[in-house]
Design a protein around this motif. Structure first.
Motif, PDB file in Angstrom:
ATOM      1  N   THR A  89       0.815  -1.221   0.000  1.00  0.00           N
ATOM      2  CA  THR A  89       0.000   0.000   0.000  1.00  0.00           C
ATOM      3  C   THR A  89       0.847   1.268   0.000  1.00  0.00           C
ATOM      4  N   SER A  90       2.164   1.119   0.066  1.00  0.00           N
ATOM      5  CA  SER A  90       3.072   2.262   0.031  1.00  0.00           C
ATOM      6  C   SER A  90       2.926   2.981  -1.314  1.00  0.00           C
ATOM      7  N   ALA A  91       3.423   4.197  -1.406  1.00  0.00           N
ATOM      8  CA  ALA A  91       3.323   4.981  -2.648  1.00  0.00           C
ATOM      9  C   ALA A  91       3.940   4.220  -3.820  1.00  0.00           C
ATOM     10  N   THR A  92       3.248   4.224  -4.937  1.00  0.00           N
ATOM     11  CA  THR A  92       3.694   3.510  -6.130  1.00  0.00           C
ATOM     12  C   THR A  92       4.797   4.273  -6.845  1.00  0.00           C
ATOM     13  N   VAL A  93       5.843   3.540  -7.241  1.00  0.00           N
ATOM     14  CA  VAL A  93       6.939   4.091  -8.031  1.00  0.00           C
ATOM     15  C   VAL A  93       6.729   3.735  -9.497  1.00  0.00           C
TER      16      VAL A  93
END
Length: 184
Positions: A89-93
């Protein structure tokens, strides 16, 4: 005779200089090479056959053999989520997309060809092309960054990845990568 040798030498110098000028990428106006370092995580869900959650799937192998990531000659494709942190769920790269094939008879070494496709704000639309043959069970694997697009044109560098965790029941792997590239 001496005139022919001098003319040939002059022609060689002119042609050689012209080739060097056209084959070496020109630096930007400030003439500086940038170095970019990126660390992120990718989430890999392996499956022998396609399932809705699979991001790493066997495509084909030798007839009559058990196809998987350790069997010589099995072709696999991947399309893994890349995030800033270890949580999905972390920010998408972006996405890590490509293919690999075990190229040693014992299945330890794989040849991998993949692209890191960015869709985050900083590098949206840019890519890095990565390739190499590595021991897939090594604690750290190192690859060459062979080229790039967008903000990474004329790039070269290296890419390392290591497995952080592996969950056997679902074949979920969390891997961290570090990439260092030089570009204009």
């Amino acid at each position: 005779m001496a005139i022919n040798i001098k003319f040939s030498l002059v022609l060689l110098i002119v042609v050689g200089t012209s080739m060097a000028m056209f084959s070496i990428p020109q630096a930007k106006a400030n003439g500086e090479v940038k170095e970019t370092k990126i660390s992120a995580y990718f989430h890999d869900y392996f499956s022998v056959q396609y399932t809705p959650n699979a991001t790493d799937v066997v495509v084909v192998g030798f007839p009559g053999m058990n196809w998987n990531y350790t069997k010589f000659g099995t072709l696999l494709v991947l399309d893994d989520l890349v995030t800033e942190g270890p949580e999905p769920t972390s920010a998408t790269v972006g996405r890590l997309q490509g293919m690999y094939v075990p190229t040693s008879f014992d299945g330890a070494y794989v040849s991998m060809y993949f692209s890191l496709v960015f869709n985050n704000k900083a590098y949206n639309g840019s890519t890095l092309q990565i390739q190499g043959t590595v021991d897939q069970f090594a604690s750290v694997m190192e690859f060459s960054v062979t080229s790039g697009t967008g903000k990474f044109r004329f790039t070269n560098g290296y890419f390392t990845m290591e497995t952080i965790s592996f969950y056997q029941p679902t074949f979920y792997s969390l891997l961290r990568f570090n990439v260092t590239v030089k570009h204009y």
